[in-house]
Write an enzyme that holds these catalytic residues in place. Structure first.
Site, PDB file in Angstrom:
ATOM      1  CG  ASN A   9      -1.787   1.083   1.445  1.00  0.00           C
ATOM      2  OD1 ASN A   9      -1.907   2.118   0.500  1.00  0.00           O
ATOM      3  ND2 ASN A   9      -2.392   1.305   2.466  1.00  0.00           N
ATOM      4  CD1 TRP A  10       3.287   0.892  -2.994  1.00  0.00           C
ATOM      5  CD2 TRP A  10       3.691   1.882  -4.798  1.00  0.00           C
ATOM      6  NE1 TRP A  10       3.895  -0.004  -3.850  1.00  0.00           N
ATOM      7  CE2 TRP A  10       4.281   0.966  -5.032  1.00  0.00           C
ATOM      8  CE3 TRP A  10       3.656   2.889  -5.830  1.00  0.00           C
ATOM      9  CZ2 TRP A  10       4.707   0.764  -6.218  1.00  0.00           C
ATOM     10  CZ3 TRP A  10       4.101   2.770  -7.000  1.00  0.00           C
ATOM     11  CH2 TRP A  10       4.659   1.440  -7.262  1.00  0.00           C
ATOM     12  CE  LYS A  11      -0.265   3.404   4.833  1.00  0.00           C
ATOM     13  NZ  LYS A  11      -0.087   3.117   6.184  1.00  0.00           N
ATOM     14  CG  HIS A  94      -5.905   1.647   5.103  1.00  0.00           C
ATOM     15  ND1 HIS A  94      -5.392   2.621   5.865  1.00  0.00           N
ATOM     16  CD2 HIS A  94      -4.795   0.685   5.110  1.00  0.00           C
ATOM     17  CE1 HIS A  94      -4.338   2.411   6.192  1.00  0.00           C
ATOM     18  NE2 HIS A  94      -3.880   1.436   5.727  1.00  0.00           N
ATOM     19  CD  GLU A  96      -3.111   5.392   6.738  1.00  0.00           C
ATOM     20  OE1 GLU A  96      -2.930   5.441   5.330  1.00  0.00           O
ATOM     21  OE2 GLU A  96      -2.097   4.826   7.595  1.00  0.00           O
ATOM     22  CD  GLU A 166      -3.598  -2.653   7.312  1.00  0.00           C
ATOM     23  OE1 GLU A 166      -2.251  -2.594   6.797  1.00  0.00           O
ATOM     24  OE2 GLU A 166      -4.334  -1.606   7.013  1.00  0.00           O
ATOM     25  N   GLY A 172       2.415   2.332  10.783  1.00  0.00           N
ATOM     26  CA  GLY A 172       3.428   3.250  10.429  1.00  0.00           C
ATOM     27  C   GLY A 172       3.998   3.716  11.869  1.00  0.00           C
ATOM     28  CB  SER A 212       5.268  -1.749  12.082  1.00  0.00           C
ATOM     29  OG  SER A 212       4.809  -0.298  12.326  1.00  0.00           O
ATOM     30  N   GLY A 233       2.686  -1.130   4.084  1.00  0.00           N
ATOM     31  CA  GLY A 233       3.011   0.390   4.004  1.00  0.00           C
ATOM     32  C   GLY A 233       4.268   0.647   3.445  1.00  0.00           C
ATOM     33  N   GLY A 234       5.023   1.242   4.809  1.00  0.00           N
ATOM     34  CA  GLY A 234       6.398   1.768   4.539  1.00  0.00           C
ATOM     35  C   GLY A 234       7.402   1.044   3.847  1.00  0.00           C
TER      36      GLY A 234
HETATM   37  P1  PGA Z   1       2.757   0.249   7.644  1.00  0.00           P
HETATM   38  O1  PGA Z   1       1.243   0.534   7.048  1.00  0.00           O
HETATM   39  O2  PGA Z   1       3.361  -1.051   7.235  1.00  0.00           O
HETATM   40  O3  PGA Z   1       3.329   1.436   7.263  1.00  0.00           O
HETATM   41  O4  PGA Z   1       2.494   0.195   8.947  1.00  0.00           O
HETATM   42  C1  PGA Z   1       0.507  -0.642   6.800  1.00  0.00           C
HETATM   43  C2  PGA Z   1      -0.841  -0.221   6.071  1.00  0.00           C
HETATM   44  O5  PGA Z   1      -1.260   0.881   6.585  1.00  0.00           O
HETATM   45  O6  PGA Z   1      -1.590  -0.960   5.266  1.00  0.00           O
END
Ligand code: PGA
Length: 249
Positions: A9-11, A94, A96, A166, A172, A212, A233-234
């Protein structure tokens, strides 16, 4: 056997040239286990250029869409627009989107129905905030999210959904759920699906862990019997770390 999935997930990260470079590296990468499906969810503005050079081992998905057919929804994209690029996967729920954009359960249910209607494959995210876990109510919280937005689907449609657990406190933050916490929730989710649908359906649905997840902890998380991959994500923003994670199975 359940599909093993590693999804990036590149956000809202990477400019066009960085995104193109990463896409190129991922599409030419040959060093992933053949039984792992790789997905990426880039910012929607990059879906078109990427869809012009599709890769047989990297599935493209949209981070977001609006659940109406078309019309006056400034700034949004529809399911049909996504489909017209040949894209088959979407993220829904998600944290966010829930927290920053106010996407509540009833709206997420509309998104689920719009995706199913158009035959898009869903990765549906769920997970509790830290305040809920501190009170020990995380299971009720996650079950409620699933019941309000997902568990109305019939047996055929739910069997096509991938879930991502999640915990919000792990996203994050560098704090990962322990192997026990992840497995415990994943096992519970699978048993709810069993109760609500059938054992066969429950055994078909892949449940990913997100929060994470990285090349250092993926191996032990993926070794859990009910963890079928990760939503990353990251660590998905560099080809090397993303592919290392895929190789953790
Ligand atoms: P993260 O994000 O790996 O940076 O914690 C995961 C996500 O939000 O899907």
């Amino acid at each position: 056997m359940r599909r093993k999935i590693v999804a990036g997930n590149w956000k809202m990260n990477l400019d066009l040239s960085e995104a193109r470079e990463l896409y190129k590296e991922l599409t030419k990468a040959e060093n992933k286990p053949p039984y792992v499906d790789l997905y990426i969810f880039p910012p929607s503005i990059y879906l078109y250029p990427f869809s012009e050079s599709p890769s047989f081992h990297l599935h493209l998905g949209a981070q977001n869409f609006y659940p109406a057919e078309k019309g006056a929804f400034t700034g949004e994209v529809s399911v049909s627009q996504i489909k017209s690029l040949g894209i088959q996967h979407v993220l829904i729920g998600h944290s966010e989107r829930r927290v920053y954009f106010g996407e509540h359960d009833a709206f997420l249910k509309e998104k689920v129905d719009a995706a199913v209607k158009h035959d898009l494959k869903i990765i549906f995210c769920c997970g509790e905030p830290i305040s809920v876990r501190e009170k020990g109510n995380e299971k009720e919280f996650v079950l409620d999210q699933l019941e309000k937005a997902l568990f109305h689907l019939d047996e055929n449609d739910i069997a096509d959904v991938t879930l991502a657990y999640e915990p919000i406190w792990a996203i994050g933050t560098g704090l990962t759920a322990t192997v026990e916490q992840a497995e415990d929730m994943h096992r519970e989710i699978r048993s709810w699906i069993k109760d609500k649908y059938t054992t066969d359906v429950a055994n078909k649905i892949s449940i990913l862990y997100g929060g994470s997840c990285n090349a250092d902890n993926a191996q032990e998380l993926f070794a859990c019997p009910n963890v079928d991959g990760g939503l990353i994500g990251g660590a998905s923003l560099k080809a090397q770390s993303f592919l290392q994670i895929a190789n953790c199975f």
